[in-house]
Scaffold this active site. Structure first.
Site, PDB file in Angstrom:
ATOM      1  N   ARG A   1       0.766  -1.286   0.005  1.00  0.00           N
ATOM      2  CA  ARG A   1      -0.079  -0.215  -0.007  1.00  0.00           C
ATOM      3  C   ARG A   1       0.931   1.064   0.104  1.00  0.00           C
ATOM      4  O   ARG A   1       0.514   2.307  -0.401  1.00  0.00           O
ATOM      5  CB  ARG A   1      -0.964   0.111   1.133  1.00  0.00           C
ATOM      6  CG  ARG A   1      -1.981   0.979   1.128  1.00  0.00           C
ATOM      7  CD  ARG A   1      -2.933   1.055   2.432  1.00  0.00           C
ATOM      8  NE  ARG A   1      -2.090   1.032   3.515  1.00  0.00           N
ATOM      9  CZ  ARG A   1      -2.280   0.312   4.511  1.00  0.00           C
ATOM     10  NH1 ARG A   1      -3.158  -0.706   4.703  1.00  0.00           N
ATOM     11  NH2 ARG A   1      -1.585   0.551   5.748  1.00  0.00           N
TER      12      ARG A   1
ATOM     13  N   TYR B   1     -14.077  22.646 -11.402  1.00  0.00           N
ATOM     14  CA  TYR B   1     -14.428  21.314 -11.980  1.00  0.00           C
ATOM     15  C   TYR B   1     -15.689  20.815 -11.156  1.00  0.00           C
ATOM     16  O   TYR B   1     -15.806  20.792  -9.899  1.00  0.00           O
ATOM     17  CB  TYR B   1     -13.285  20.358 -11.848  1.00  0.00           C
ATOM     18  CG  TYR B   1     -13.306  18.880 -12.431  1.00  0.00           C
ATOM     19  CD1 TYR B   1     -13.746  18.773 -13.665  1.00  0.00           C
ATOM     20  CD2 TYR B   1     -13.445  17.868 -11.381  1.00  0.00           C
ATOM     21  CE1 TYR B   1     -13.661  17.337 -14.207  1.00  0.00           C
ATOM     22  CE2 TYR B   1     -13.335  16.552 -11.769  1.00  0.00           C
ATOM     23  CZ  TYR B   1     -13.782  16.314 -13.271  1.00  0.00           C
ATOM     24  OH  TYR B   1     -13.767  14.878 -13.547  1.00  0.00           O
TER      25      TYR B   1
ATOM     26  N   ASP C   1      -6.033  23.419  -8.684  1.00  0.00           N
ATOM     27  CA  ASP C   1      -6.140  22.452  -9.681  1.00  0.00           C
ATOM     28  C   ASP C   1      -5.529  22.883 -10.797  1.00  0.00           C
ATOM     29  O   ASP C   1      -5.720  23.872 -11.550  1.00  0.00           O
ATOM     30  CB  ASP C   1      -7.584  22.161  -9.853  1.00  0.00           C
ATOM     31  CG  ASP C   1      -7.878  20.898 -10.792  1.00  0.00           C
ATOM     32  OD1 ASP C   1      -6.965  20.622 -11.787  1.00  0.00           O
ATOM     33  OD2 ASP C   1      -8.893  20.476 -10.413  1.00  0.00           O
TER      34      ASP C   1
ATOM     35  N   LYS D   1      -5.061  13.266 -17.388  1.00  0.00           N
ATOM     36  CA  LYS D   1      -5.323  14.068 -18.672  1.00  0.00           C
ATOM     37  C   LYS D   1      -3.811  14.133 -19.276  1.00  0.00           C
ATOM     38  O   LYS D   1      -3.644  13.039 -20.042  1.00  0.00           O
ATOM     39  CB  LYS D   1      -5.859  15.375 -18.237  1.00  0.00           C
ATOM     40  CG  LYS D   1      -7.010  15.478 -17.130  1.00  0.00           C
ATOM     41  CD  LYS D   1      -8.335  14.822 -17.868  1.00  0.00           C
ATOM     42  CE  LYS D   1      -9.450  14.801 -17.107  1.00  0.00           C
ATOM     43  NZ  LYS D   1     -10.019  15.625 -16.225  1.00  0.00           N
TER      44      LYS D   1
HETATM   45  C1  LIG Z   1     -10.639  15.642 -15.055  1.00  0.00           C
HETATM   46  C2  LIG Z   1     -10.301  16.387 -14.306  1.00  0.00           C
HETATM   47  C3  LIG Z   1     -10.174  16.164 -12.723  1.00  0.00           C
HETATM   48  C4  LIG Z   1     -10.386  14.817 -12.432  1.00  0.00           C
HETATM   49  O1  LIG Z   1      -9.872  13.928 -12.847  1.00  0.00           O
HETATM   50  P1  LIG Z   1     -10.071  12.277 -12.716  1.00  0.00           P
HETATM   51  O2  LIG Z   1      -8.776  11.616 -13.027  1.00  0.00           O
HETATM   52  O3  LIG Z   1     -10.738  11.897 -14.075  1.00  0.00           O
HETATM   53  O4  LIG Z   1     -10.868  11.915 -11.728  1.00  0.00           O
HETATM   54  C5  LIG Z   1      -9.968  17.111 -11.842  1.00  0.00           C
HETATM   55  N1  LIG Z   1      -9.696  18.479 -12.290  1.00  0.00           N
HETATM   56  C6  LIG Z   1      -9.796  18.962 -13.480  1.00  0.00           C
HETATM   57  C7  LIG Z   1      -9.823  20.484 -13.940  1.00  0.00           C
HETATM   58  C8  LIG Z   1     -10.056  17.832 -14.481  1.00  0.00           C
HETATM   59  O5  LIG Z   1     -10.370  18.363 -15.625  1.00  0.00           O
END
Ligand SMILES: *Cc1c(COP(=O)(O)O)cnc(C)c1O
Length: 394
Positions: free
Chosen positions: A59, A113, A186, A211
């Site tokens: 873990r 988001y 973010d 992403k």
């Molecule tokens: C897609 C996204 C997330 C979340 O990511 P996941 O891996 O899909 O959970 C968080 N913040 C932004 C700005 C995003 O576009």
């Protein structure tokens, strides 16, 4: 020359590839393990308490996790460490959990988001933390007036989701620091390559590696990178919640990182080519791309960012949501789907219903969010041109 002196493209290649983790290979191999066996009781005790870089239990990760975390830390000058999570959404939730306590108030950007909003409105509320949404375009002077006795943290997402407002992150961080607020950002859109969140003053920088970092639409992963003052709380929270990431996901994100520089350069070029073409189209009212003057906060983007990626929205000139949906349906080269940052282009209809509570923005028509992939932009433009020709307009 230290690693930190090297340029980002070089660091993407070298970061996190320690000799002791590679064993002669180029990539840190993904290992599958739960239990870790020790030669003696003394060795077992020496491996605890858990810390990154020491094998003690599945873990707590293996070299493939530590290598990726170390590389992500190296990409954020001023950061001390990175924790990995099973998704970007989990990274947002854990970063907030590491900061907030019952009775605290969070200032959350209104352009956050959607699942970030849902976490605040659902889970944080349940834990006795209140959330106040603020307009992404507030100035540092306006932030003073928003800070109340209970305000503990300030969250940025810049550019914002769907509408792409660019925030004055360095200026707002200055006020936050003066008032003792913890700042979180973010940074998924820009990645650490195009925006240095920690250097701009942010305490916890969050990236959905799902992403651009993984970059091939084949893995879910999130990361939180911390400056020294926030590292212990983040590390403790992640361990107490038992968060763990599979070796394959960590491997895919580490592999994606090695080509991030060339992929983003091409995403940038393709994104700008398509965005500039759309801006001239008679059925397009406005392009919400941070590198275009038509985007709110564009001047801020020019000051703070080293580049633009390829996710942006288009405001159609009049028409209906049904017409917009038909336009999206009629595109050939654009997939209809959410998780951007891969090599392929995407289009989704944008609805802001229930997504903005700090203030309303009105647009001349329905919105479409585009992710521009690595196809030849001339083909993408032909596809868009054909689809827009059938759009009724105002
Ligand atoms: C897609 C996204 C997330 C979340 O990511 P996941 O891996 O899909 O959970 C968080 N913040 C932004 C700005 C995003 O576009």
């Amino acid at each position: 020359m230290t690693d930190q002196d090297r340029r980002p493209a070089t660091r993407l290649v070298t970061a996190g590839r320690r000799g002791e983790w590679l064993g002669g290979m180029v990539n840190v191999p993904p290992a599958r393990t739960s239990t870790v066996l020790f030669d003696s009781v003394a060795d077992l005790h020496a491996a605890y308490p858990p810390r990154d870089g020491t094998l003690n239990y599945g873990r707590n990760g293996t070299a493939v996790h530590w290598g990726l975390a170390e590389a992500l830390t190296e990409l954020e000058p001023g950061a001390t460490g990175t924790k990995l999570f099973s998704s970007g959404a989990a990274a947002v939730a854990m970063a907030l959990t590491s900061v907030l306590e019952p009775g605290d108030e969070l200032l959350m950007v209104d352009s956050a988001y959607g699942p970030t909003r849902a976490f605040c409105d659902g889970e944080l509320t349940r834990c006795g933390v209140s959330t106040r949404y603020y307009d992404p375009l507030i100035t540092p002077a306006q932030l003073y007036a928003l800070i109340a006795e209970r305000t503990r943290a300030l969250f940025f997402e810049s550019p914002g989701s769907l509408t792409f407002e660019v925030q004055d992150v360095p200026g707002l961080c200055g006020v936050a620091r003066e008032r003792g607020l913890v700042t979180l950002m973010d940074n998924t859109w820009a990645t650490p390559l195009f925006f240095s969140a920690i250097a701009a003053g942010v305490d916890l920088s969050i990236v959905a590696c799902t992403k651009y970092i993984a970059g091939h639409s084949d893995a879910m992963l999130g990361a939180v990178t911390a400056r020294p003052e926030r590292w212990d709380a983040l590390d403790r929270t992640a361990r107490l919640y038992g968060t763990a990431v599979g070796p394959d996901e960590a491997y895919l994100a580490a592999r994606g990182l090695r080509t991030l520089h060339v992929r983003l350069a091409q995403h940038q070029t393709n994104g700008l080519t398509v965005a500039h073409w759309l801006a001239e189209h008679p059925k397009v009212a406005r392009v919400l791309h941070p590198a275009l003057a038509s985007c709110l906060g564009h001047e801020q983007w020019r000051c703070d960012f080293r580049g633009s990626t390829s996710l942006f929205s288009v405001v159609l000139d009049g028409g209906t949501e049904a017409g917009r949906d038909a336009l999206v349906d009629s595109l050939d080269l654009f997939g209809i789907g959410y998780s951007w940052g891969g090599f392929e282009s995407l289009a989704v209809p944008v609805s802001l219903r229930g997504m903005r509570t700090a203030g309303e923005r009105t647009f001349a028509g329905p919105l479409v969010r585009l992710h521009i992939g690595l196809e030849d932009p001339a083909d993408l433009i032909e596809d868009l041109d054909r689809a827009l020709a059938s759009y009724p307009g105002p």
